[in-house]
Design an enzyme around this catalytic site. Sequence first.
Site, short mmCIF file in Angstrom:
data_model
loop_
_atom_site.label_atom_id
_atom_site.label_comp_id
_atom_site.label_asym_id
_atom_site.label_seq_id
_atom_site.Cartn_x
_atom_site.Cartn_y
_atom_site.Cartn_z
CD GLU A 42 -28.52 33.10 69.69
OE1 GLU A 42 -29.61 33.55 70.11
OE2 GLU A 42 -28.21 31.91 69.73
N GLY B 127 -33.55 36.19 69.90
CA GLY B 127 -33.32 35.08 68.98
C GLY B 127 -34.51 34.14 68.92
CG HIS C 119 -20.40 23.02 62.68
ND1 HIS C 119 -20.13 24.27 63.20
CD2 HIS C 119 -21.48 22.57 63.34
CE1 HIS C 119 -21.01 24.55 64.15
NE2 HIS C 119 -21.84 23.54 64.25
CG LEU D 212 -32.48 44.31 57.89
CD1 LEU D 212 -31.64 45.53 57.62
CD2 LEU D 212 -32.14 43.70 59.24
N GLY D 213 -37.23 43.05 58.54
CA GLY D 213 -38.64 43.39 58.65
C GLY D 213 -38.96 44.10 59.95
CB SER D 214 -41.84 46.10 61.00
OG SER D 214 -42.90 45.28 60.57
#
Length: 143
Positions: A64, A83, A90, A109-111
Amino acid sequence: MGVWKRAMPPEQYAATHAGTLPSLLGIRFVEWGEDFARATMPVDERHIQPAGILHGGASVVLAETIGSTCGVLALEEGWTVVGLEVNANHLAPVHKGDVVEALCRPLQLGSSVQVWHIEIRRGDGRLSCVSRLTTVVRKLRAG
């Protein structure tokens, strides 16, 4: 600069995040490429569970941390990410004394939404965890 809209040298990241969870766990950014970032984290007393192996929660913090940082740096100034969902599988244990390396790349990678793919590998190169982080893009509030 590839997907990155702004830069944050490792020294700046370390100074900005001093005293926060990533800093307390020893997470360090070590490389930025056109469409990826790498960060490392030692595996010591702070990171292990009673069996002496890396605690899954520590892997999630690493995932994260690198994903959220990448999310912010893929945006123009004045924007941030929060987030929405993180998952982690794992796959192999990591023992105390090792160092893990996370590699993060964007899937979307959107707006309004970003999705990041993170692979965490042990010192011997074996994949120990695969994670996906989904973030919501938000305008920073003034003040």
